[in-house]
Write an enzyme that holds these catalytic residues in place. Structure first.
Site, PDB file in Angstrom:
ATOM      1  N   ARG A  64      -8.969 -15.317 -27.398  1.00 46.02           N
ATOM      2  CA  ARG A  64      -8.762 -16.784 -27.306  1.00 46.02           C
ATOM      3  C   ARG A  64      -7.797 -17.183 -26.198  1.00 46.02           C
ATOM      4  NH1 ARG A  64      -8.848 -15.833 -32.652  1.00 46.02           N
ATOM      5  NH2 ARG A  64     -10.792 -16.439 -33.659  1.00 46.02           N
ATOM      6  N   LYS A  74     -10.417 -23.801 -12.578  1.00 47.74           N
ATOM      7  CA  LYS A  74     -11.843 -23.698 -12.915  1.00 47.74           C
ATOM      8  C   LYS A  74     -12.205 -22.226 -12.874  1.00 47.74           C
ATOM      9  CE  LYS A  74     -13.899 -28.019 -11.336  1.00 47.74           C
ATOM     10  NZ  LYS A  74     -14.923 -28.589 -10.439  1.00 47.74           N
ATOM     11  N   GLU A  83     -13.984 -25.294   3.976  1.00 44.79           N
ATOM     12  CA  GLU A  83     -13.238 -25.979   2.911  1.00 44.79           C
ATOM     13  C   GLU A  83     -11.913 -26.530   3.466  1.00 44.79           C
ATOM     14  OE1 GLU A  83     -14.587 -26.413  -0.117  1.00 44.79           O
ATOM     15  OE2 GLU A  83     -16.086 -24.814  -0.266  1.00 44.79           O
ATOM     16  N   LYS A  98      -4.696 -29.788  -2.759  1.00 47.56           N
ATOM     17  CA  LYS A  98      -5.481 -29.541  -3.965  1.00 47.56           C
ATOM     18  C   LYS A  98      -4.612 -29.671  -5.210  1.00 47.56           C
ATOM     19  CE  LYS A  98      -8.938 -26.876  -6.326  1.00 47.56           C
ATOM     20  NZ  LYS A  98      -9.990 -25.862  -6.326  1.00 47.56           N
ATOM     21  N   GLU A 158     -11.415 -33.022 -13.929  1.00 52.48           N
ATOM     22  CA  GLU A 158     -12.425 -33.718 -13.149  1.00 52.48           C
ATOM     23  C   GLU A 158     -13.075 -34.872 -13.900  1.00 52.48           C
ATOM     24  OE1 GLU A 158     -14.678 -31.167 -10.445  1.00 52.48           O
ATOM     25  OE2 GLU A 158     -16.269 -32.664 -10.399  1.00 52.48           O
ATOM     26  N   ARG A 177     -10.731 -35.949  -8.998  1.00 53.47           N
ATOM     27  CA  ARG A 177     -10.918 -34.555  -8.554  1.00 53.47           C
ATOM     28  C   ARG A 177     -12.288 -34.348  -7.906  1.00 53.47           C
ATOM     29  NH1 ARG A 177      -9.329 -28.830 -11.706  1.00 53.47           N
ATOM     30  NH2 ARG A 177     -10.262 -27.502 -10.132  1.00 53.47           N
ATOM     31  N   ASN A 212     -15.628 -32.487  -4.017  1.00 48.54           N
ATOM     32  CA  ASN A 212     -17.047 -32.189  -3.812  1.00 48.54           C
ATOM     33  C   ASN A 212     -17.573 -32.748  -2.498  1.00 48.54           C
ATOM     34  OD1 ASN A 212     -17.142 -30.955  -6.287  1.00 48.54           O
ATOM     35  ND2 ASN A 212     -17.719 -32.840  -7.353  1.00 48.54           N
ATOM     36  N   HIS A 225     -20.467 -31.284  -0.623  1.00 45.10           N
ATOM     37  CA  HIS A 225     -21.095 -30.319  -1.528  1.00 45.10           C
ATOM     38  C   HIS A 225     -22.439 -30.788  -2.084  1.00 45.10           C
ATOM     39  CE1 HIS A 225     -17.341 -28.237  -1.128  1.00 45.10           C
ATOM     40  NE2 HIS A 225     -17.714 -27.270  -1.933  1.00 45.10           N
ATOM     41  N   HIS A 261     -25.012 -28.063  -1.582  1.00 41.18           N
ATOM     42  CA  HIS A 261     -25.663 -27.333  -2.673  1.00 41.18           C
ATOM     43  C   HIS A 261     -27.183 -27.380  -2.533  1.00 41.18           C
ATOM     44  CE1 HIS A 261     -21.942 -27.660  -5.464  1.00 41.18           C
ATOM     45  NE2 HIS A 261     -21.966 -26.504  -4.832  1.00 41.18           N
ATOM     46  N   HIS A 301     -21.543 -20.029   1.302  1.00 37.14           N
ATOM     47  CA  HIS A 301     -21.201 -21.317   0.697  1.00 37.14           C
ATOM     48  C   HIS A 301     -20.562 -22.265   1.714  1.00 37.14           C
ATOM     49  CE1 HIS A 301     -19.839 -24.253  -2.200  1.00 37.14           C
ATOM     50  NE2 HIS A 301     -18.602 -24.080  -1.786  1.00 37.14           N
TER      51      HIS A 301
HETATM   52  N1  LIG Z   1     -13.178 -21.724  -9.318  1.00 32.14           N
HETATM   53  C1  LIG Z   1     -13.276 -22.556  -8.318  1.00 32.14           C
HETATM   54  O1  LIG Z   1     -12.652 -23.621  -8.296  1.00 32.14           O
HETATM   55  C2  LIG Z   1     -14.155 -22.194  -7.171  1.00 32.14           C
HETATM   56  C3  LIG Z   1     -14.137 -22.981  -6.014  1.00 32.14           C
HETATM   57  C4  LIG Z   1     -14.924 -22.589  -4.938  1.00 32.14           C
HETATM   58  C5  LIG Z   1     -15.700 -21.441  -5.024  1.00 32.14           C
HETATM   59  N2  LIG Z   1     -15.692 -20.703  -6.164  1.00 32.14           N
HETATM   60  C6  LIG Z   1     -16.492 -19.472  -6.287  1.00 32.14           C
HETATM   61  O2  LIG Z   1     -15.989 -18.524  -5.348  1.00 32.14           O
HETATM   62  C7  LIG Z   1     -17.017 -17.602  -5.040  1.00 32.14           C
HETATM   63  C8  LIG Z   1     -17.006 -17.317  -3.540  1.00 32.14           C
HETATM   64  O3  LIG Z   1     -15.768 -16.741  -3.194  1.00 32.14           O
HETATM   65  P1  LIG Z   1     -15.562 -15.937  -1.824  1.00 32.14           P
HETATM   66  O4  LIG Z   1     -16.124 -16.730  -0.725  1.00 32.14           O
HETATM   67  O5  LIG Z   1     -14.145 -15.533  -1.795  1.00 32.14           O
HETATM   68  O6  LIG Z   1     -16.566 -14.709  -1.984  1.00 32.14           O
HETATM   69  P2  LIG Z   1     -16.356 -13.211  -2.526  1.00 32.14           P
HETATM   70  O7  LIG Z   1     -15.372 -13.154  -3.610  1.00 32.14           O
HETATM   71  O8  LIG Z   1     -17.716 -12.695  -2.808  1.00 32.14           O
HETATM   72  O9  LIG Z   1     -15.778 -12.464  -1.252  1.00 32.14           O
HETATM   73  C9  LIG Z   1     -16.580 -12.323  -0.093  1.00 32.14           C
HETATM   74  C10 LIG Z   1     -16.642 -10.857   0.357  1.00 32.14           C
HETATM   75  O10 LIG Z   1     -15.403 -10.491   0.953  1.00 32.14           O
HETATM   76  C11 LIG Z   1     -14.904  -9.288   0.349  1.00 32.14           C
HETATM   77  N3  LIG Z   1     -13.453  -9.373   0.448  1.00 32.14           N
HETATM   78  C12 LIG Z   1     -12.613 -10.107  -0.306  1.00 32.14           C
HETATM   79  N4  LIG Z   1     -11.381 -10.047   0.182  1.00 32.14           N
HETATM   80  C13 LIG Z   1     -11.419  -9.248   1.268  1.00 32.14           C
HETATM   81  C14 LIG Z   1     -10.449  -8.815   2.214  1.00 32.14           C
HETATM   82  N5  LIG Z   1      -9.188  -9.258   2.162  1.00 32.14           N
HETATM   83  N6  LIG Z   1     -10.827  -7.989   3.204  1.00 32.14           N
HETATM   84  C15 LIG Z   1     -12.128  -7.589   3.294  1.00 32.14           C
HETATM   85  N7  LIG Z   1     -13.089  -7.983   2.458  1.00 32.14           N
HETATM   86  C16 LIG Z   1     -12.741  -8.800   1.450  1.00 32.14           C
HETATM   87  C17 LIG Z   1     -15.475  -9.314  -1.030  1.00 32.14           C
HETATM   88  O11 LIG Z   1     -15.488  -8.033  -1.608  1.00 32.14           O
HETATM   89  C18 LIG Z   1     -16.869  -9.874  -0.776  1.00 32.14           C
HETATM   90  O12 LIG Z   1     -17.732  -8.860  -0.339  1.00 32.14           O
HETATM   91  C19 LIG Z   1     -18.318 -18.215  -5.540  1.00 32.14           C
HETATM   92  O13 LIG Z   1     -18.729 -17.513  -6.690  1.00 32.14           O
HETATM   93  C20 LIG Z   1     -17.934 -19.632  -5.904  1.00 32.14           C
HETATM   94  O14 LIG Z   1     -18.688 -20.155  -6.984  1.00 32.14           O
HETATM   95  C21 LIG Z   1     -14.943 -21.056  -7.239  1.00 32.14           C
HETATM   96 ZN   LIG Z   2     -16.869 -25.286  -2.096  1.00 31.54          ZN
END
Ligand SMILES: NC(=O)c1ccc[n+]([C@@H]2O[C@H](COP(=O)([O-])OP(=O)(O)OC[C@H]3O[C@@H](n4cnc5c(N)ncnc54)[C@H](O)[C@@H]3O)[C@@H](O)[C@H]2O)c1
Ligand SMILES: [Zn+2]
Length: 360
Positions: A121, A143, A185, A227, A237, A241, A245, A248, A252, A265
């Site tokens: 929990r 999130k 972003e 942020k 949100e 907030r 988007n 986006h 999307h 993305h």
């Molecule tokens: N929670 C939120 O508010 C929120 C907001 C935006 C995006 N997201 C989510 O985030 C995700 C995308 O995140 P991302 O773009 O970081 O992708 P990711 O976590 O897949 O990382 C991208 C790649 O880089 C590699 N990597 C990470 N750090 C590294 C480093 N320092 N050196 C070398 N390689 C490295 C990872 O292993 C991966 O292969 C999506 O799933 C998206 O939905 C969440």
């Molecule tokens: Zn985004």
């Protein structure tokens, strides 16, 4: 080392930003009152580079550490992976006195955060974001969640981290495409909140692309500050907030139509922002010169701006997939000039496509 606070009453937490601050992880966890055993969740790509130094400093600070390594990739952001983490935790006797630590990009952060939100929990967790996207966006705001086979991020929870440690040094090993994608972003924050920051990005393009440390610290700091401010006003949100988007809605749609492997993305968001700029101009919220500045910055950073050639019908179908949108229309985030925003209620989604110059 710089420090910011996300103000959310008893859920407030600090974001520490610096170059080399990974070395302070143990100390920072202690200062934040985190006790008990810690499970560090990472993947092979990130773990190979950064797990050992984190392990060393956590042990020096007296923590008992379990490493949980997940496969790398968005396709593993699922409940099945979360379940595998629960199993590891239970098998290793983790109880409510433990905490989790996400060491990786947004994927690791989202999975770890959701596991922390639901295991027993809810247990505390720490974010150590290692991608630009994770440092400026996903690690802050609480999130968390995973994908369902019928859609992205459909399963989730709000669960704020207890501490975020962003070491810009880790960005040096990032793939160029991932780094630039994260810049989308960053540009978003400039467009909707801060014209001076937008100008700073335009003027410092070369330093940015060279990943100059001071520039990165400033950039991550400013994005997190912006942020944090929005999240503090609207944690779940319910209203403002949604400004985050920006870019986006069409972004999307591009991701969905092109398939998630075609665009990162951030690249899809860059396209969405270029269209949002044109749409904002057509509503009279911005001048043509603003649109030109926005599109120029996007392109100068090496990001795409052009809407891929799917038909108006294809775009409309994707935009209308949401039942709420079909019935009530959608709230579209526009830029007001550069540095401010305004929400537009759009009842006819195909008008958006006409407004951004999509032929039909
Ligand atoms: N929670 C939120 O508010 C929120 C907001 C935006 C995006 N997201 C989510 O985030 C995700 C995308 O995140 P991302 O773009 O970081 O992708 P990711 O976590 O897949 O990382 C991208 C790649 O880089 C590699 N990597 C990470 N750090 C590294 C480093 N320092 N050196 C070398 N390689 C490295 C990872 O292993 C991966 O292969 C999506 O799933 C998206 O939905 C969440
Ligand atoms: Zn985004």
């Amino acid at each position: 080392m710089e420090r910011l606070t996300v103000s959310l009453a008893d859920r407030s937490y600090d974001i520490v930003i610096g170059s080399g601050c990974l070395a302070d992880t143990g100390q920072l966890c202690r200062e934040s009152g985190l006790r008990g055993r810690v499970a560090v969740v990472t993947n092979p790509s990130v773990g190979r580079l950064y797990f050992q130094p984190v392990l060393d400093v956590l042990r020096n600070a007296g923590y008992d550490v379990l490493k949980i390594e997940l496969p790398d990739g968005e396709e593993y952001k699922t409940l099945a992976t979360v379940n595998a983490v629960y199993t590891e935790l239970i098998r290793n006797g983790f109880d409510r006195g433990c905490f989790l630590m996400a060491l990786g990009g947004g994927v690791i952060g989202d999975i770890t955060g959701f596991t922390a939100a639901t295991f027993l929990r809810g247990v505390p967790f720490v974010q150590i974001p290692t991608t630009l996207l994770a440092q400026v966006d996903s690690s802050v705001g609480g999130k968390t969640g995973v994908n369902h086979e019928l859609g992205k991020n459909l399963i989730g929870a709000f669960h704020q981290p207890r501490l975020v440690i962003s070491d810009v040094e880790t960005l040096s090993t990032l793939d160029a495409r991932d780094f630039v994608s994260g810049l989308a972003e960053v540009v978003k924050y400039g467009i909707v909140f801060d014209v001076d920051f937008f100008s700073y990005l335009s003027a410092n393009r070369d330093r940015l692309l060279l990943r100059q440390r001071d520039t990165l610290v400033h950039l991550v700091h400013r994005c997190c500050e912006l942020k944090a401010h929005v999240v503090a006003q609207d944690e779940r949100e319910a209203g403002v907030r949604a400004v985050l988007n920006y870019g986006h809605t069409l972004g999307h749609a591009v991701e969905t139509l092109a398939g998630y492997d075609t665009y990162r993305h951030g690249e899809a968001v860059a396209i969405g922002m270029a269209q949002a700029a044109a749409i904002s101009e057509s509503y009279g919220h911005a001048d043509h010169a603003d649109t030109v500045r926005i599109v120029d910055l996007i392109r100068n950073l090496g990001l795409p701006a052009h809407l891929p050639p799917f038909t108006g019908e294809e775009y409309a179908t994707v935009l209308l997939r949401d039942k709420k949108v079909r019935e009530k229309g959608l709230t579209f985030v526009c830029n007001r000039g550069i540095g401010d925003f305004v929400f537009e209620h759009v009842s006819d989604v195909s008008s958006l496509l006409t407004r951004c110059g999509h032929g039909g």
